[in-house]
Each structure stands twice: as C-alpha cells, then as structure tokens.
Design an enzyme around this catalytic site. Structure first.
Site, PDB file in Angstrom:
ATOM      1  N   LYS A  36       0.864  -1.184   0.000  1.00  0.00           N
ATOM      2  CA  LYS A  36       0.000   0.000   0.000  1.00  0.00           C
ATOM      3  C   LYS A  36       0.896   1.227   0.000  1.00  0.00           C
ATOM      4  CE  LYS A  36      -1.849   1.697   3.934  1.00  0.00           C
ATOM      5  NZ  LYS A  36      -1.607   3.124   3.980  1.00  0.00           N
TER       6      LYS A  36
ATOM      7  N   GLY B  96      -3.014  -0.660  12.066  1.00  0.00           N
ATOM      8  CA  GLY B  96      -2.900  -0.320  13.490  1.00  0.00           C
ATOM      9  C   GLY B  96      -2.123  -1.321  14.310  1.00  0.00           C
ATOM     10  N   VAL B  97      -1.623  -2.388  13.674  1.00  0.00           N
ATOM     11  CA  VAL B  97      -0.808  -3.328  14.452  1.00  0.00           C
ATOM     12  C   VAL B  97       0.616  -2.795  14.551  1.00  0.00           C
ATOM     13  CG1 VAL B  97      -2.165  -5.330  13.741  1.00  0.00           C
ATOM     14  CG2 VAL B  97      -0.095  -4.775  12.488  1.00  0.00           C
TER      15      VAL B  97
ATOM     16  N   ALA C  21       3.250  -0.483  15.480  1.00  0.00           N
ATOM     17  CA  ALA C  21       3.541   0.866  15.979  1.00  0.00           C
ATOM     18  C   ALA C  21       2.358   1.516  16.705  1.00  0.00           C
ATOM     19  CB  ALA C  21       4.001   1.752  14.822  1.00  0.00           C
TER      20      ALA C  21
ATOM     21  N   ASP D   6     -13.904  13.319  -2.025  1.00  0.00           N
ATOM     22  CA  ASP D   6     -14.200  14.500  -2.834  1.00  0.00           C
ATOM     23  C   ASP D   6     -15.572  14.358  -3.489  1.00  0.00           C
ATOM     24  OD1 ASP D   6     -13.718  16.949  -4.314  1.00  0.00           O
ATOM     25  OD2 ASP D   6     -11.579  16.534  -4.024  1.00  0.00           O
TER      26      ASP D   6
ATOM     27  N   LYS E 185      -6.987   7.906   0.281  1.00  0.00           N
ATOM     28  CA  LYS E 185      -8.210   8.168   1.090  1.00  0.00           C
ATOM     29  C   LYS E 185      -9.075   9.216   0.398  1.00  0.00           C
ATOM     30  CE  LYS E 185      -6.083   6.748   5.410  1.00  0.00           C
ATOM     31  NZ  LYS E 185      -4.664   6.711   4.998  1.00  0.00           N
TER      32      LYS E 185
ATOM     33  N   GLY F 149       3.005  -1.010   8.758  1.00  0.00           N
ATOM     34  CA  GLY F 149       3.941  -0.028   8.230  1.00  0.00           C
ATOM     35  C   GLY F 149       5.244   0.001   8.991  1.00  0.00           C
ATOM     36  N   ARG F 150       5.325   0.908   9.993  1.00  0.00           N
ATOM     37  CA  ARG F 150       6.595   1.155  10.685  1.00  0.00           C
ATOM     38  C   ARG F 150       7.219  -0.094  11.292  1.00  0.00           C
ATOM     39  NH1 ARG F 150       3.979   5.919  14.074  1.00  0.00           N
ATOM     40  NH2 ARG F 150       2.159   4.678  13.475  1.00  0.00           N
TER      41      ARG F 150
ATOM     42  N   THR G 108     -14.495  14.580  -9.125  1.00  0.00           N
ATOM     43  CA  THR G 108     -13.069  14.617  -8.771  1.00  0.00           C
ATOM     44  C   THR G 108     -12.608  13.243  -8.299  1.00  0.00           C
ATOM     45  OG1 THR G 108     -13.420  16.903  -8.118  1.00  0.00           O
ATOM     46  CG2 THR G 108     -11.341  15.907  -7.443  1.00  0.00           C
TER      47      THR G 108
HETATM   48  O1  O7E Z   1       1.126   2.644  11.918  1.00  0.00           O
HETATM   49  P1  O7E Z   1       1.839   1.997  10.796  1.00  0.00           P
HETATM   50  O2  O7E Z   1       3.204   2.539  10.581  1.00  0.00           O
HETATM   51  O3  O7E Z   1       1.789   0.500  10.857  1.00  0.00           O
HETATM   52  O4  O7E Z   1       1.066   2.410   9.446  1.00  0.00           O
HETATM   53  C1  O7E Z   1      -0.280   2.186   9.276  1.00  0.00           C
HETATM   54  C2  O7E Z   1      -0.694   2.571   7.876  1.00  0.00           C
HETATM   55  O5  O7E Z   1      -2.100   2.414   7.766  1.00  0.00           O
HETATM   56  C3  O7E Z   1      -0.404   4.017   7.502  1.00  0.00           C
HETATM   57  O6  O7E Z   1      -0.174   4.053   6.098  1.00  0.00           O
HETATM   58  C4  O7E Z   1      -1.685   4.750   7.828  1.00  0.00           C
HETATM   59  O7  O7E Z   1      -1.881   5.892   7.021  1.00  0.00           O
HETATM   60  C5  O7E Z   1      -2.714   3.675   7.494  1.00  0.00           C
HETATM   61  N1  O7E Z   1      -3.981   3.754   8.234  1.00  0.00           N
HETATM   62  C6  O7E Z   1      -4.004   3.745   9.596  1.00  0.00           C
HETATM   63  O8  O7E Z   1      -2.976   3.635  10.254  1.00  0.00           O
HETATM   64  N2  O7E Z   1      -5.203   3.856  10.241  1.00  0.00           N
HETATM   65  C7  O7E Z   1      -6.387   3.943   9.592  1.00  0.00           C
HETATM   66  O9  O7E Z   1      -7.423   4.005  10.235  1.00  0.00           O
HETATM   67  C8  O7E Z   1      -6.384   3.907   8.195  1.00  0.00           C
HETATM   68  C9  O7E Z   1      -5.174   3.758   7.538  1.00  0.00           C
HETATM   69  C10 O7E Z   1      -5.203   3.512   6.152  1.00  0.00           C
HETATM   70  O10 O7E Z   1      -4.307   3.012   5.550  1.00  0.00           O
HETATM   71  O11 O7E Z   1      -6.328   3.753   5.540  1.00  0.00           O
HETATM   72  C11 O7E Z   1      -6.432   3.217   4.343  1.00  0.00           C
HETATM   73  C12 O7E Z   1      -5.976   1.774   4.390  1.00  0.00           C
END
Ligand code: O7E
Length: 211
Positions: free
Chosen positions: A31, A169-170, A172, A63, A60, A190-191, A67
């Site tokens: 992503k 949300g897992v 970090a 709009d 995300k 992510g992190r 758009t």
């Molecule tokens: O906290 P991390 O580093 O594991 O990253 C989480 C990723 O998910 C980051 O790209 C953030 O923008 C995204 N994200 C959330 O953390 N919470 C949300 O509620 C929604 C997203 C998101 O990706 O929304 C679209 C999938």
C-alpha cells in the site's frame, strides 16, 4: 485468508524499492500513499510493480464524485489494483470510486473507522455502522477497520458479511496481530516493518499471521 499488506510510507524511492525487494517474499500486497508519492512521484508505482505484488493506492479519496472519479482513473492507469476512499463523503462519491475501480478490474475499499485514538471523536455514535451500510449498497469490495479496536472490527464484520476487511494499526499503533488476524482479510503493517533494522526479518515475523 489473511494477507500481510506492507504500508510503504517511506520518503525516498530508493528506500521504497529496497524495502519492497527485501520484504516481497513475506507479504501479499503493498500500500502506498501521500508520503511516498509526494516524495518520489506516482511513477514509483511502476517501479514497485516489478515485485509482482498487488499495489493499493491509499489516497483516502474524499471528494465530489467527478473529482473522485478523475483521481481513481489516474490511479488505475498507473497499474494499481486497488484504491481506498473515505465513506463519510456519501453514496455518490463512494460509488464514483467503486465504479471506476470495477471498470478497470480493480477493487475499492472504504474507510469505515480509523485506528488512531481520535477516530472515536467522529466515527463512533453510529457513523461507522452507516458507512458499513453504504459499502454494501455501493458494492464496494471491502472496508478499512481498526486493528486497535478488535471489538469494533468484529461488530463491523457482522454488518458487511463476507466483504473484505483490511486492518491497520498493528505494531507501531499498539494493535495485536494475534487478536485481529482471524477477523480480517488483511493486516496492514507499516513502521513495524519498514523502520525495523532488518525489514525482511520483520516481515517474515508478521507472515506467521498469514493464512
Ligand atoms: O502505523 P503503521 O506505521 O503500521 O502504518 C499504518 C498505515 O495504515 C499508515 O499508512 C496509515 O496511514 C494507514 N492507516 C491507519 O494507520 N489507520 C487507519 O485508520 C487507516 C489507515 C489507512 O491506511 O487507511 C487506508 C488503508
């Protein structure tokens, strides 16, 4: 099936390509969103596609329908297989993303409830449940729901049936993959992977939750 989706929020194309290569054997999709695309340009999507993994565009989108459609067209013409939009903008705007995705053989996921603490200020009180209803009405492919609140994600599951749930949300943000993996179709990390000393090993660790 539970996939591992790497949220590649790094700020250089070089880091993105290197981390994608190291983690590719252990993940199911990548992503990318504003952090990487604003730094490296949308062309990074073409370069990342060399890994042969599905690419999800996380802009995300929120709009007016026209758009939103233009954004979605741009996304799918750059080789993405999925797009994420917000649900609070309403039925017509969500539908614009869903229809454009489906016209291109892609998927559209709708943010239903976010994972950060402040999300409860807005999404609770019935909004997330209404967005879940919209997801079913618009034939969207699935929702984004929080790994930080497994009980909420379980509740949203009852409203969307077999549509997919991708859950960030897992790591970090404190969410426990073991608590969410069986409820969702994809865990977004992510992190905890891209900031690890060895992103390949970190991704391999998370791949234990793949089914
Ligand atoms: O906290 P991390 O580093 O594991 O990253 C989480 C990723 O998910 C980051 O790209 C953030 O923008 C995204 N994200 C959330 O953390 N919470 C949300 O509620 C929604 C997203 C998101 O990706 O929304 C679209 C999938």
């Amino acid at each position: 099936m539970t996939d591992i989706i790497l949220a590649l929020d790094v700020s250089t194309g070089k880091d993105a390509l290197s981390i994608a290569k190291k983690t590719a054997p252990f993940i199911d999709a990548i992503k990318i969103g504003y952090p990487l695309v604003l730094a490296a340009g949308l062309e990074i999507a073409n370069q990342l596609s060399d890994e042969g993994l599905p690419l999800i565009a996380d802009f995300k989108v929120a709009d007016i329908p026209n758009t939103s459609r233009l954004i979605a067209e741009e996304v799918f013409s750059h080789g993405f297989s999925g797009i994420i939009c917000h649900g609070f903008v309403g039925r017509d705007s969500v539908l614009a993303c869903v229809e454009t995705a489906h016209d291109h053989g892609g998927e559209c996921y709708v943010v239903t409830e976010m994972s950060h603490p402040g999300a409860v200020d807005f999404f609770h009180g019935g909004i997330a449940e209404r967005i879940a209803g919209l997801v079913c009405e618009t034939n969207a492919d699935g929702i984004i729901a929080p790994a930080t609140r497994p009980e909420r994600t379980s509740l949203l599951r009852t409203l969307i049936g077999t549509k997919k749930i991708l859950s960030p949300g897992v790591g970090a943000q404190g969410g426990d993959p073991a608590a969410i993996a069986s409820i969702v179709d994809g865990i977004i990390v992510g992190r905890a992977i891209y900031e690890a000393k060895d992103p390949g090993s970190a991704a391999e660790e998370y791949s234990r939750f793949r089914t």
